[in-house]
Design an enzyme around this catalytic site. Structure first.
Site, PDB file in Angstrom:
ATOM      1  N   ARG A 256       0.845  -1.189   0.000  1.00 19.95           N
ATOM      2  CA  ARG A 256       0.000   0.000   0.000  1.00 19.95           C
ATOM      3  C   ARG A 256       0.884   1.244   0.000  1.00 19.95           C
ATOM      4  O   ARG A 256       1.896   1.308   0.695  1.00 19.95           O
ATOM      5  CB  ARG A 256      -0.933   0.022   1.222  1.00 19.95           C
ATOM      6  CG  ARG A 256      -2.044  -1.007   1.171  1.00 19.95           C
ATOM      7  CD  ARG A 256      -3.048  -0.694   0.079  1.00 19.95           C
ATOM      8  NE  ARG A 256      -4.083  -1.707  -0.037  1.00 19.95           N
ATOM      9  CZ  ARG A 256      -5.093  -1.646  -0.905  1.00 19.95           C
ATOM     10  NH1 ARG A 256      -5.188  -0.627  -1.724  1.00 19.95           N
ATOM     11  NH2 ARG A 256      -5.983  -2.615  -0.959  1.00 19.95           N
ATOM     12  N   GLU A 285      -3.121   7.830  -6.066  1.00 18.73           N
ATOM     13  CA  GLU A 285      -3.280   7.112  -7.329  1.00 18.73           C
ATOM     14  C   GLU A 285      -4.468   7.678  -8.098  1.00 18.73           C
ATOM     15  O   GLU A 285      -5.541   7.851  -7.517  1.00 18.73           O
ATOM     16  CB  GLU A 285      -3.469   5.612  -7.056  1.00 18.73           C
ATOM     17  CG  GLU A 285      -2.264   4.979  -6.377  1.00 18.73           C
ATOM     18  CD  GLU A 285      -2.435   3.479  -6.098  1.00 18.73           C
ATOM     19  OE1 GLU A 285      -3.497   2.931  -6.479  1.00 18.73           O
ATOM     20  OE2 GLU A 285      -1.533   2.881  -5.508  1.00 18.73           O
ATOM     21  N   HIS A 304      -0.177  -0.152 -10.079  1.00 17.31           N
ATOM     22  CA  HIS A 304      -1.030  -0.899  -9.155  1.00 17.31           C
ATOM     23  C   HIS A 304      -1.720  -2.069  -9.859  1.00 17.31           C
ATOM     24  O   HIS A 304      -2.952  -2.193  -9.841  1.00 17.31           O
ATOM     25  CB  HIS A 304      -2.064   0.028  -8.504  1.00 17.31           C
ATOM     26  CG  HIS A 304      -2.591  -0.531  -7.206  1.00 17.31           C
ATOM     27  ND1 HIS A 304      -3.141   0.260  -6.222  1.00 17.31           N
ATOM     28  CD2 HIS A 304      -2.654  -1.801  -6.726  1.00 17.31           C
ATOM     29  CE1 HIS A 304      -3.515  -0.497  -5.203  1.00 17.31           C
ATOM     30  NE2 HIS A 304      -3.235  -1.751  -5.493  1.00 17.31           N
TER      31      HIS A 304
END
Length: 345
Positions: A256, A285, A304
């Site tokens: 994370r 993000e 991601h």
């Protein structure tokens, strides 16, 4: 026997077809009456919907699709308090991800709606991606690729000061030792790397012992993060922790973004304190196009998608179907996020 009404709210990763195929394999084609709602993710980014996060679609469409449904299987649908309040028949939601961030679990519990997840669905993919990023960073593969594409053939990269490093004989520190961290450790063992682990929540019968974080940082040529994000772990790798690592070490984060102070990473890459860094997750993000991380030296960056494999999607659907089957047989389903909901049932 009447069929159980199921809403299959798939998307373009864990698709409606995958979920329905898994449900039929688990329960038989005649056990369920399924309706479908295809959510736009990942072609449309997920986001916050009312009080839930990382959701795709809208409340009104979901409410309409849930009419009469007793079971719902989804990855991204926004199960908000409003949606749950409008779904009187609903008794089970299975979320095809590790955590039900797109579900108001408290509101579901109050209504006797069980919520299950599919932990471990992406452990193989995330572990393999971690090692791929790690190797890319150690050997500077993104930069070498760009150089060849630009028509260069740089023999000077054989200079000792330009060469990359090997995993064999290196010490790699893993921060977090859940399903992904354990698999990364097994892969690294095949490279003849020495693995240290920091995880204060290791079970007593774990095959490894937890090394204090300060010691792990000071001994590791590579540090790879696999911890959950919590108030305890937020920002756990900052300027002081990076300074404690050996000069020229590599930092990897596929867990994370909130675990890392990214401005401190950029500064350390510029100074040479960090020799390389590899990231799949970020504090914000998508990454701001003006972020200095995007132009920092010696990085390997992906958007991601460590868990994005065909097998992850298939595994998520199978795990979800297993949970549905257990619930309908009157058993306690696996990965139940709110056991108190069963008492209301």
């Amino acid at each position: 026997m009447p069929r159980t009404q199921v809403l299959v709210a798939g998307d373009h990763f864990v698709t409606d077809a995958l979920i329905r195929e898994a449900l039929n394999a688990e329960l038989g084609a005649d056990a369920l009456s399924a309706t479908t709602l295809t959510l736009p993710w990942p072609y449309t980014p997920y986001g916050r919907v009312a009080e839930v996060d990382e959701a795709s679609g809208d409340e009104d469409s979901l409410i309409a699709a849930l009419a009469g449904a007793q079971v719902a299987v989804t990855q991204m649908a926004p199960f908000t308090e409003r949606v749950l309040a409008a779904s009187d028949a609903l008794k089970l939601i299975v979320c095809c991800r590790g955590g039900p961030v797109n579900i108001n679990v408290q509101a579901a519990t109050e209504r006797g709606i069980a919520v299950c997840t599919t932990p471990g669905r992406n452990a193989v993919a995330a572990a393999e991606h971690t090692v791929a990023l790690l190797l890319s960073a150690l050997r500077g593969i993104p930069q070498r690729h760009a150089s060849v594409q630009a028509g260069e053939w740089r023999s000077d990269l054989y200079a000792l000061t330009e060469c990359g490093s090997e995993l064999a004989g290196s010490t790699v520190g893993l921060v977090g030792y859940g399903a992904i961290g354990r698999r990364v450790a097994r892969i690294l063992a095949a490279f003849d790397a020495t693995v240290l682990v920091h995880d204060p929540y290791l079970p007593a019968d774990a095959e490894v012992t937890s090394t204090p974080l300060a010691e792990l940082l000071s001994r590791s040529a590579v540090v790879s993060l696999h911890a959950r994000l919590s108030e305890e772990t937020r920002g756990m790798i900052g300027a002081a922790e990076i300074a404690a690592m050996p000069r020229g070490a590599t930092l990897v984060n596929t867990a994370r973004g909130g675990l890392v102070d990214y401005p401190a990473v950029v500064e350390a890459l510029g100074s040479g304190q960090l020799g390389a860094a590899a990231f799949d997750v970020y504090e914000t993000e998508p990454v701001d196009p003006a972020s200095p991380l995007l132009t920092a030296p010696h990085t390997a960056l992906t958007p991601h998608l460590a868990g994005a494999t065909v097998q992850t999607a298939q595994r998520a659907a199978r795990l979800a179907a297993t949970a549905v089957g257990a619930y309908l047989r009157g058993e306690t389903p696996p990965a139940l996020a709110n056991p108190d909901a069963l008492a209301v049932r």
